[in-house]
Structure formats: structure tokens, C-alpha cells
Write an enzyme that holds these catalytic residues in place. Structure first.
Site, PDB file in Angstrom:
ATOM      1  N   ALA A  86       0.784  -1.079   0.034  1.00  0.00           N
ATOM      2  CA  ALA A  86       0.144   0.095  -0.055  1.00  0.00           C
ATOM      3  C   ALA A  86       0.726   1.263   0.051  1.00  0.00           C
ATOM      4  O   ALA A  86       1.749   1.754   0.024  1.00  0.00           O
ATOM      5  CB  ALA A  86      -0.773  -0.287   1.116  1.00  0.00           C
ATOM      6  N   ASP A  87       0.384   2.152  -0.856  1.00  0.00           N
ATOM      7  CA  ASP A  87       1.287   3.792  -0.391  1.00  0.00           C
ATOM      8  C   ASP A  87      -0.078   4.637  -0.477  1.00  0.00           C
ATOM      9  O   ASP A  87      -0.949   4.402  -1.388  1.00  0.00           O
ATOM     10  CB  ASP A  87       1.749   3.898  -1.559  1.00  0.00           C
ATOM     11  CG  ASP A  87       2.866   5.396  -1.541  1.00  0.00           C
ATOM     12  OD1 ASP A  87       4.053   4.708  -0.552  1.00  0.00           O
ATOM     13  OD2 ASP A  87       2.180   5.543  -2.340  1.00  0.00           O
TER      14      ASP A  87
END
Length: 208
Positions: A86-87
Site C-alpha cells: 500500500a501507499d
């Protein structure tokens, strides 16, 4: 004729073995969020990638691109695992706010979002052992109150902003600044739990 075997005595088919889940992130916040929904990764393996935005890249595409790049980097190292990456990116209009590393950066971020609406995007990527990559980008809208100089200085002194996208973290004292939030709260923290759970359920890893 062979005697009938009572159903209770029949051997059950072995359950399918789930591949190990690797979290491609060093964020303790994401690890804690996963624990809330009963997900415990077998390993945490933060990838090393260049997170610099491309020329004229917008916040939403950046979140998607970086989450996918993180997943692919770990998939190359762990081809038989399920890889979750995730970012999170904070944007004000077309502008991408940095992950604040200095007090000056944090003050600039707070000045931009003080009294204004901003958007938080988290890209989520789930890499499968067969090489497929399932992706989502989730958007939340957050409005801060207008911050006083005293509030800014107190928040800077707390150090909570360090390394955080947009110069703040909603799950600590900055939540008192939030006047309005539309969308997923966990997305603003760093991992949208509903969409993450749906991805894991979709591949049969998380049940029910």
C-alpha cells in the site's frame, strides 16, 4: 458389498493450504490495522523503491503506481507468497504533499491544509503467486479547521508529523483538527480495511 461408512467417520478432505501473506510495508500503522480484522502477515518485508513523483503526476495515479511497484518488488523476492502493498498520498488539488521529514516541510503541509479540504489516496495492491496483481485506489476527503499559530507549534513539537504523508497522522492528536471526513477513516490512517478485506476474500485467503 462394502459396508456403509457413517458420515461422521469419513475422512475429511484436507483444507487448501493458504500461501503465506507478506506485508510489503514497514508501517506499524498498517500492521495494526490488519490485526483489527484478524489478519497477521507471516512476514513484513518493506521494499526499497524510488517514491519520487513523475513529472506532472497527480496524487491518485501516484498512490496506485507506488503500491503496485512495492508489490512487484516483493513478489520478485517471494514468488510463492501473497504480497500486500500500500501507499498513501495526500493531495491538495493537483499538488502532492510530501511525507514530511523536516519541521519546515511539516509547517508547509499544515499551512496548505489549514481550513481547507484535501484528499487522501491509498493505493492497495495484492500480488498473487501466479503473477497477477489486484489493485484498488481509495479516496477520502478531509477538511481541517483553520489552525492557530499555537496549534501548529504544539503539533510540530509533538513530532507526530515525522515521515507522515501531508505532515500529519489522523489517529493521534491531529484528529482534533478534523472538521469533516468523507470516506474511509482507515484509509486516512494508511490502509482502507474494507477494500483490503475484499481483496483477500476475493482470492479465498480471508474467510468469511
Amino acid at each position: 458389498m462394502a459396508p456403509l461408512v457413517p458420515s461422521s467417520a469419513r475422512a475429511e478432505a484436507p483444507a487448501a493450504v493458504r500461501p503465506p501473506l507478506i506485508l510489503a510495508s514497514g508501517s506499524p500503522r498498517r500492521l495494526e490495522l490488519l490485526r483489527r480484522i484478524g489478519v497477521a502477515p507471516a512476514r513484513v518485508l518493506p521494499p526499497e523503491i524510488d517514491e519520487s513523483p513523475l513529472r506532472q503526476e497527480l496524487p491518485r495515479p501516484l498512490a496506485g503506481r507506488l503500491s503496485q511497484a512495492k508489490a512487484r518488488a516483493v513478489m520478485a523476492l517471494e514468488p510463492h507468497a501473497l504480497v500486500l502493498a500500500a501507499d498513501t498520498v495526500v493531495g491538495v488539488g493537483r499538488r502532492i504533499l510530501p511525507k514530511a521529514e523536516t519541521e519546515a516541510q511539516a509547517r508547509d503541509c499544515l499551512a496548505l491544509i489549514s481550513g481547507r479540504r484535501h484528499r487522501v489516496y491509498t493505493g492497495v495492491a495484492l500480488g498473487l503467486p501466479d503473477g497477477r496483481l489486484l489493485t484498488r485506489v481509495v479516496e477520502s476527503i478531509v477538511t481541517f479547521q483553520r489552525l492557530t499559530p499555537q496549534q501548529v507549534e504544539a503539533y510540530i513539537a509533538s513530532g507526530e508529523w515525522r515521515g507522515k504523508a501531508g505532515g500529519y497522522t489522523i489517529q493521534e492528536s491531529a484528529e482534533a483538527f478534523v472538521r469533516f471526513l468523507s470516506g474511509s477513516h482507515s484509509n486516512v490512517v494508511g490502509l482502507p480495511l474494507h477494500e483490503t478485506a475484499q481483496l483477500l476474500r476475493g482470492v479465498g485467503w480471508l474467510r468469511p
